[in-house]
Design a protein around this motif. Structure first.
Motif, PDB file in Angstrom:
ATOM      1  N   LEU A  64      92.035 -35.984   5.364  1.00 37.97           N
ATOM      2  CA  LEU A  64      92.096 -37.302   4.745  1.00 37.97           C
ATOM      3  C   LEU A  64      91.973 -38.370   5.826  1.00 37.97           C
ATOM      4  N   PRO A  65      91.417 -39.523   5.481  1.00 34.90           N
ATOM      5  CA  PRO A  65      91.376 -40.622   6.449  1.00 34.90           C
ATOM      6  C   PRO A  65      92.794 -41.039   6.840  1.00 34.90           C
ATOM      7  N   ALA A  66      92.960 -41.426   8.072  1.00 28.71           N
ATOM      8  CA  ALA A  66      94.282 -41.786   8.589  1.00 28.71           C
ATOM      9  C   ALA A  66      94.480 -43.285   8.624  1.00 28.71           C
ATOM     10  N   LEU A  67      95.716 -43.646   8.672  1.00 25.89           N
ATOM     11  CA  LEU A  67      96.099 -45.043   8.876  1.00 25.89           C
ATOM     12  C   LEU A  67      96.459 -45.237  10.340  1.00 25.89           C
ATOM     13  N   PRO A  68      96.316 -46.456  10.828  1.00 24.93           N
ATOM     14  CA  PRO A  68      96.766 -46.718  12.198  1.00 24.93           C
ATOM     15  C   PRO A  68      98.244 -46.372  12.335  1.00 24.93           C
ATOM     16  N   PRO A  69      98.688 -45.958  13.533  1.00 25.69           N
ATOM     17  CA  PRO A  69     100.066 -45.498  13.722  1.00 25.69           C
ATOM     18  C   PRO A  69     101.135 -46.544  13.409  1.00 25.69           C
ATOM     19  N   ASP A  70     100.817 -47.821  13.488  1.00 26.32           N
ATOM     20  CA  ASP A  70     101.833 -48.853  13.261  1.00 26.32           C
ATOM     21  C   ASP A  70     101.850 -49.357  11.817  1.00 26.32           C
ATOM     22  N   THR A  71     101.247 -48.614  10.898  1.00 24.17           N
ATOM     23  CA  THR A  71     101.194 -49.025   9.502  1.00 24.17           C
ATOM     24  C   THR A  71     102.566 -48.857   8.848  1.00 24.17           C
ATOM     25  N   ALA A 119     102.578 -48.856   2.982  1.00 24.04           N
ATOM     26  CA  ALA A 119     101.142 -48.615   2.976  1.00 24.04           C
ATOM     27  C   ALA A 119     100.851 -47.119   2.910  1.00 24.04           C
ATOM     28  N   HIS A 120     101.648 -46.322   3.613  1.00 24.83           N
ATOM     29  CA  HIS A 120     101.485 -44.875   3.544  1.00 24.83           C
ATOM     30  C   HIS A 120     101.721 -44.382   2.117  1.00 24.83           C
ATOM     31  N   THR A 121     102.726 -44.935   1.471  1.00 27.65           N
ATOM     32  CA  THR A 121     103.029 -44.556   0.091  1.00 27.65           C
ATOM     33  C   THR A 121     101.885 -44.941  -0.831  1.00 27.65           C
ATOM     34  N   ALA A 122     101.360 -46.144  -0.673  1.00 26.62           N
ATOM     35  CA  ALA A 122     100.253 -46.609  -1.512  1.00 26.62           C
ATOM     36  C   ALA A 122      99.016 -45.746  -1.299  1.00 26.62           C
ATOM     37  N   LEU A 123      98.722 -45.426  -0.059  1.00 23.83           N
ATOM     38  CA  LEU A 123      97.552 -44.616   0.219  1.00 23.83           C
ATOM     39  C   LEU A 123      97.734 -43.186  -0.287  1.00 23.83           C
ATOM     40  N   SER A 124      98.926 -42.627  -0.140  1.00 24.71           N
ATOM     41  CA  SER A 124      99.184 -41.282  -0.662  1.00 24.71           C
ATOM     42  C   SER A 124      98.997 -41.241  -2.175  1.00 24.71           C
ATOM     43  N   ALA A 125      99.462 -42.279  -2.868  1.00 19.19           N
ATOM     44  CA  ALA A 125      99.284 -42.350  -4.323  1.00 19.19           C
ATOM     45  C   ALA A 125      97.805 -42.475  -4.688  1.00 19.19           C
ATOM     46  N   PHE A 140      89.309 -37.230  -0.690  1.00 20.73           N
ATOM     47  CA  PHE A 140      88.556 -38.463  -0.497  1.00 20.73           C
ATOM     48  C   PHE A 140      88.027 -38.487   0.931  1.00 20.73           C
ATOM     49  N   VAL A 141      86.739 -38.769   1.086  1.00 20.18           N
ATOM     50  CA  VAL A 141      86.156 -38.895   2.421  1.00 20.18           C
ATOM     51  C   VAL A 141      85.482 -40.252   2.554  1.00 20.18           C
ATOM     52  N   ILE A 142      85.588 -40.784   3.768  1.00 16.29           N
ATOM     53  CA  ILE A 142      84.937 -42.052   4.080  1.00 16.29           C
ATOM     54  C   ILE A 142      84.693 -42.093   5.584  1.00 16.29           C
ATOM     55  N   CYS A 143      83.569 -42.618   5.958  1.00 11.09           N
ATOM     56  CA  CYS A 143      83.240 -42.790   7.372  1.00 11.09           C
ATOM     57  C   CYS A 143      83.772 -44.148   7.801  1.00 11.09           C
ATOM     58  N   LEU A 144      84.588 -44.154   8.833  1.00  8.67           N
ATOM     59  CA  LEU A 144      85.219 -45.385   9.305  1.00  8.67           C
ATOM     60  C   LEU A 144      84.652 -45.847  10.645  1.00  8.67           C
ATOM     61  N   ASP A 145      83.473 -45.363  10.999  1.00 11.10           N
ATOM     62  CA  ASP A 145      82.845 -45.760  12.261  1.00 11.10           C
ATOM     63  C   ASP A 145      82.729 -47.276  12.339  1.00 11.10           C
ATOM     64  N   GLY A 146      83.053 -47.791  13.487  1.00  9.13           N
ATOM     65  CA  GLY A 146      82.882 -49.220  13.731  1.00  9.13           C
ATOM     66  C   GLY A 146      84.005 -50.108  13.243  1.00  9.13           C
ATOM     67  N   LEU A 147      85.003 -49.546  12.602  1.00 12.91           N
ATOM     68  CA  LEU A 147      86.123 -50.366  12.117  1.00 12.91           C
ATOM     69  C   LEU A 147      87.217 -50.445  13.169  1.00 12.91           C
ATOM     70  N   SER A 148      87.803 -51.607  13.270  1.00 14.01           N
ATOM     71  CA  SER A 148      88.963 -51.739  14.146  1.00 14.01           C
ATOM     72  C   SER A 148      90.173 -51.187  13.395  1.00 14.01           C
ATOM     73  N   ARG A 183      90.123 -51.342   4.240  1.00 15.98           N
ATOM     74  CA  ARG A 183      88.889 -50.658   3.868  1.00 15.98           C
ATOM     75  C   ARG A 183      89.188 -49.397   3.075  1.00 15.98           C
ATOM     76  N   LEU A 184      90.177 -48.629   3.526  1.00 13.67           N
ATOM     77  CA  LEU A 184      90.532 -47.400   2.809  1.00 13.67           C
ATOM     78  C   LEU A 184      90.983 -47.681   1.383  1.00 13.67           C
ATOM     79  N   LEU A 185      91.926 -48.589   1.247  1.00 15.41           N
ATOM     80  CA  LEU A 185      92.452 -48.880  -0.091  1.00 15.41           C
ATOM     81  C   LEU A 185      91.382 -49.466  -1.004  1.00 15.41           C
ATOM     82  N   ALA A 186      90.570 -50.382  -0.475  1.00 16.04           N
ATOM     83  CA  ALA A 186      89.509 -50.973  -1.292  1.00 16.04           C
ATOM     84  C   ALA A 186      88.496 -49.910  -1.710  1.00 16.04           C
ATOM     85  N   ALA A 187      88.120 -49.048  -0.777  1.00 12.87           N
ATOM     86  CA  ALA A 187      87.117 -48.021  -1.089  1.00 12.87           C
ATOM     87  C   ALA A 187      87.635 -47.012  -2.105  1.00 12.87           C
TER      88      ALA A 187
END
Length: 164
Positions: free
Chosen positions: A66-73, A77-83, A96-104, A111-115
Motif C-alpha cells: 500500500l502507498p505510505a504516508l510520510p513518517p510525521d503524519t 490521517a492514518h486512520t482515514a487512509l486505512s478506512a 490500491f496502487v498509485i505512483c507517487l513519483d515527483g511528489l513531495s 494526493r492519496l486521499l483524493a485519488a
C-alpha cells in the motif's frame, strides 16, 4: 545498461519481478535484451505492461504494498487512509496502487486521499484501466531507480502503509 544486459537470467528475473511482480512482464522485458539505452528498455517495459491481461495484473497486485504516508503524519490521517484502503479493497478486491513519483512528502497525504476517494467512484472496468496504468508507471520508475544504482526495483515509489 551493461550490468542489466549482462545479468544472468535468474538475477534479471528477480530484479524485474521486484519492479513489477508479473512473470509474463519480466519474461518479455528480459527476452528483448540487449537494450542499447535506458529509453529502449523503458519503451520495451511499457509495451510489455500494456500487453498484460487482468490475470497478469492480479499477480502483480498481490505483491504490491500500500502507498505510505510520510513518517510525521498524524494518527487521524492514518486512520482515514486505512478506512479508505479498506473501502477500496472491499469494492475492487485488490490493493490500491498509485505512483507517487515527483511528489513531495507534504503532498503525499492529500494526493492519496483524493485519488482513492475519486477512484472509489470508478466502475470496475474503468478502475482496471487505471490500475494497469499505475502499475506501468510504478514499474518504469522502479526500473529507472534500479539502473541508477539504487539496487533492485523494490525501491518503491509507493511504500507500505500502516498495517501492511
Amino acid at each position: 545498461m551493461e550490468h542489466f544486459n549482462a545479468a544472468s537470467e535468474e538475477d534479471l528475473e528477480q530484479a524485474l519481478l521486484s519492479c513489477l511482480h508479473s512473470h509474463r512482464w519480466a519474461g518479455r522485458v528480459a527476452d528483448h535484451r540487449p537494450y542499447p539505452d535506458l529509453a529502449s528498455l523503458l519503451a520495451a517495459a511499457d509495451e510489455a505492461a500494456y500487453d498484460l491481461g487482468w490475470s497478469d495484473l492480479t499477480e502483480a497486485l498481490a505483491a504490491e504494498p500500500l502507498p505510505a504516508l510520510p513518517p510525521d503524519t498524524y494518527a487521524a490521517a492514518h486512520t482515514a487512509l486505512s478506512a479508505a484502503h479498506a473501502a477500496y479493497e472491499a469494492r475492487f478486491g485488490h490493493v490500491f496502487v498509485i505512483c507517487l513519483d515527483g511528489l513531495s512528502p507534504s503532498e503525499t497525504l492529500d494526493r492519496l486521499l483524493a485519488a482513492i476517494r475519486s477512484r472509489l467512484t470508478n466502475d470496475p472496468e474503468e478502475e482496471r484501466a487505471v490500475v494497469a496504468d499505475e502499475l506501468r508507471r510504478l514499474a518504469s520508475g522502479r526500473l529507472v531507480s534500479a539502473l541508477r544504482g539504487a539496487g533492485n526495483c523494490a525501491n518503491n515509489h509507493s511504500a507500505p502503509a500502516p498495517g501492511r
